[in-house]
Structure formats: C-alpha cells, structure tokens
Write an enzyme that holds these catalytic residues in place. Sequence first.
Site, mmCIF file in Angstrom:
data_model
loop_
_atom_site.group_PDB
_atom_site.id
_atom_site.type_symbol
_atom_site.label_atom_id
_atom_site.label_comp_id
_atom_site.label_asym_id
_atom_site.label_seq_id
_atom_site.Cartn_x
_atom_site.Cartn_y
_atom_site.Cartn_z
ATOM 1 N N HIS A 156 0.828 -1.219 0.000
ATOM 2 C CA HIS A 156 0.000 0.000 0.000
ATOM 3 C C HIS A 156 0.858 1.263 0.000
ATOM 4 O O HIS A 156 0.405 2.321 0.433
ATOM 5 C CB HIS A 156 -0.955 0.021 1.197
ATOM 6 C CG HIS A 156 -1.754 -1.219 1.362
ATOM 7 N ND1 HIS A 156 -2.878 -1.492 0.607
ATOM 8 C CD2 HIS A 156 -1.588 -2.292 2.187
ATOM 9 C CE1 HIS A 156 -3.379 -2.664 0.973
ATOM 10 N NE2 HIS A 156 -2.607 -3.176 1.914
ATOM 11 N N SER A 277 15.276 21.598 -15.879
ATOM 12 C CA SER A 277 14.129 22.483 -16.070
ATOM 13 C C SER A 277 14.573 23.748 -16.775
ATOM 14 O O SER A 277 15.676 24.259 -16.540
ATOM 15 C CB SER A 277 13.512 22.835 -14.714
ATOM 16 O OG SER A 277 12.625 23.932 -14.830
ATOM 17 N N LYS A 283 16.534 21.647 -10.691
ATOM 18 C CA LYS A 283 15.799 20.422 -11.019
ATOM 19 C C LYS A 283 16.662 19.376 -11.731
ATOM 20 O O LYS A 283 17.490 19.690 -12.576
ATOM 21 C CB LYS A 283 14.585 20.735 -11.903
ATOM 22 C CG LYS A 283 13.507 21.545 -11.233
ATOM 23 C CD LYS A 283 12.872 20.808 -10.068
ATOM 24 C CE LYS A 283 12.099 19.581 -10.485
ATOM 25 N NZ LYS A 283 10.952 19.882 -11.367
ATOM 26 N N GLU A 290 9.825 8.555 -16.746
ATOM 27 C CA GLU A 290 8.467 9.046 -16.983
ATOM 28 C C GLU A 290 8.009 8.741 -18.403
ATOM 29 O O GLU A 290 6.843 8.398 -18.639
ATOM 30 C CB GLU A 290 8.411 10.547 -16.710
ATOM 31 C CG GLU A 290 8.574 10.900 -15.242
ATOM 32 C CD GLU A 290 8.706 12.392 -14.990
ATOM 33 O OE1 GLU A 290 8.687 12.780 -13.819
ATOM 34 O OE2 GLU A 290 8.838 13.162 -15.978
#
Length: 459
Positions: A156, A277, A283, A290
């Site tokens: 979970h 970024s 970043k 992704e």
Amino acid sequence: MSKLWGGRFEGNTDEFAEGFQSSIGFDSRMYREDIMGSIAHAHMLGAQGIIPQEDADKIAEGLRSILGDIDAGKVEFSVHDEDIHMNIERLLTERIGDTGKKLHTGRSRNDQVATDFRLYMKRMVDETTERLTVLCGTLVDIAEENTGTIMTAYTHLQKAQPTTLGHYMMAYFEMFYRDIQRFLDCRKRTDVLPLGAGALCATTYPIDREMVAGELHMSGITRNSLDSVSDRDFALEYLAAASICMMHLSRLCEEIILFSTNEYGTLRLSDAYSTGSSIMPQKKNPDMAELIRGKTGRVYGDLTALLTVMKGLPLAYNKDMQEDKESAFDAADTLKACLRVMDGMLKTAEWKKDKLRAGAGLGFTNATDAADYFVKNGMAFRDAHAVVGRLVLYCEQQGKALDELTLEEVRQFAPEAEKDIFDAISLETCVHTRNVPGGPAPEMVREHIRQAKRLLGEL
C-alpha cells in the site's frame, strides 16, 4: 503505370484513394522478409518443375540483386505499387523481363503478406527477447552486489517489512523473465509457414510447402488455408506480451521516480538519463522513467487497435487487416527502445545504501518480527499481534521506534519479554531469519541468483 492486378479494370484509381490504400510507407521495412520468401518460393517452383529451373535461378538472382540495392539505399519505392510486395515484383520484372512475371505462380499476396509478416514478427520476438535477456542480466548483477543491502519493502506504499536491494531486484527479474517466456511461447506459433494457402483456398499447382518452410528456417506449415491468410493471432500475442512487459517496465519506473525524489532520496539517477528544467535551475528530472511509463499506454493502444480491427472480420482475408502492421511495428519499436533505456538507466544509477537502511529502521518494519518473538515464546499469534499493536501505538505517542524502547517499557505490555527481544527485532535478524526459499535472507537470494543465471544461460 498499369497495376499488376489491373486486367479487369477500365478506369484508374482515384489519386487520393491510391495513397489512402497504399501501405508502402510502413510495410517497406519488411523488404528483406519479402525477398527471402520470394527466393524460397522461386526455388520451390523450379524444384517442382512448375517453372523451368533456369527461370527459377534467374528470378532468385534478380531478387538478390534487388536486396543488395535496397540495403545500399539505391531503391526508391513507389506509392503506385501499393505495398512492398508489388514494388519488388515490379522491380524484378523491370530487371529480368517477363521471367519475373512467373514468380507469383502458385501464390497470392494474401499468403505472401502473411508469410512476410510472420517472418518479420519472429525477428521482432528474437530482438525483444535479446533486449530482455540483457536487462535481466543487469538486474541479476545489481542483486548480486546487494544481497546484504537492507531496504524497506512496502505494501500500500506504506512501510511493511525490511528486505534487501538484492531481493527487490530479483522480484523484477522474475517479472521480466516471465516476459521472455511469453515471447518465446509466442514465437512457436509465429514460426509456421502460411505460403501455399493462396488467396484463401490453396492452389492447384504441385507445390512443396515443407521445402519452402525449411529454406526459411520455419518450424512447420499452417494446417488450414482459410485460417492461414486471415490469422493475426501471432501479432496479437506479441502485442499482448509487449503490453504486459511495458506494464512491468512502468511499475519499475514508478518506483525509480519515487526513490529519486528528495522525500525518499534513496536513488540517484545518472545525468545521462535525467533532464533539467528551463526555469528551475535545481531540477533533475527522471524524464526517461516518466517517458517509459507514458509509452506504456501507447503499447496498450496498439494492442487494443489490432483487437478492434480483428474482432468482426469474416473469413478469410479482408483489407482491414492491412491495419495490423503499424500497430505491431510501433509496439515492437517502442518496447525495444524502452528496454534499452531501462537497462542503461539501471546500470548507471546510484543506490544510497545508508539511506536505504536508515529508512528501513523507520515505520515499525520489524513489528511482525516482534509478534513472532512472542509467538516463539508461547503466545498465540492473535494475542501477540494485539500486544505489538499496542506497543506500536505507544511508540507513536512517545516518538520512538520499537528498538528504542527499554525492556521495562516493553514489559508494560508484555511482562514475559526478555532482553533478547531486541536481538530478534534488529533489521539484520529480520532479514536473515527469513531464510525460506524465495525469502530475502542473503543465502536465499544468492540461490535465486544462481537459478537466474542458469535460466538465462539456457535461453
């Protein structure tokens, strides 16, 4: 320019419609399969006396010259000739004259297309399993280096029990090894020859289908001509296996993305597999992970597209089936690229071992072992479960971990506790005593690694 099939037509195909129904833009990638299939067919026609042997030899020689020119980038395909099969046949006739027109004796584009597609998808299976085998080897290598690297296992997405990075990596090995098995199983049903089925009801010529299958290194021939030209199950099986494999990649990507966040901070991706970024200079984004996660939906779409194309088709061949290849080609290209990126991303990633271990000490991951301690000392499991639950609640109220309690604090809830409880709930004990096959104990993981190496060596 007249169509090779245009004898019964008086008018020309509408210009836009001609482009609409042409498949040369995507099926040209099957040129090698088409030529090798045609060479095998010509050899058989000559051997069976269906055409003169010298004609068969001339056709085969012409086809080999076309293959060499295509490989060298010297051939430009024509939309007018619709597909790779008609393009090559016209090139052949232009090179060797009317003898080239004899090549299509005893076959149809329907069984020719099915043959080319099967040969191509068999190659895609081989290339995909090769990529998967490399990835599995990388997972095994990381596992072998980390049989003692303690980390948190979750359910979970909540801290559950301690495990090791080696155990964790071998879980993904199992997923991807199952993918290999699925692709290899798919290969068995792909590797049969439909050539000889004709348009749908075979041919009156005395062809030798087994000879052609042997020359093309296919394991056998199809058993029903109607099914031979209308079956695309082999492509659907590849797409289904690819979809499951992409799901596994996506699950691993999700964890890579989570572990590389500042909140987890247990994994550092290489600069080679990260991006920055345009506005935020600090970043370092896990874009490759992704993208793989995002491309999973693309491959699912390829499977759904072909299932939908096939769902209402009557026997035998229908032009709808021209829509089979773009989905299969896209899925194969996408999956192979994702596997390559995942392998590189894992090989260059840095696991923060100290932080992995520190995180495993939080969240009461040793609570089950505390309950097991009381059970081993005579308490019923449900009673032990309740006792440890109250201990955990007390720890939360006091801001402590279980192993930070004093023996006196533990005895408030379990008077029978002894000092050895703290040895029983150490992270090392929690991992090392789970020494059943499949468990996280280092010796069990090492045995799993030995089995994995043997399985990969047998591929």
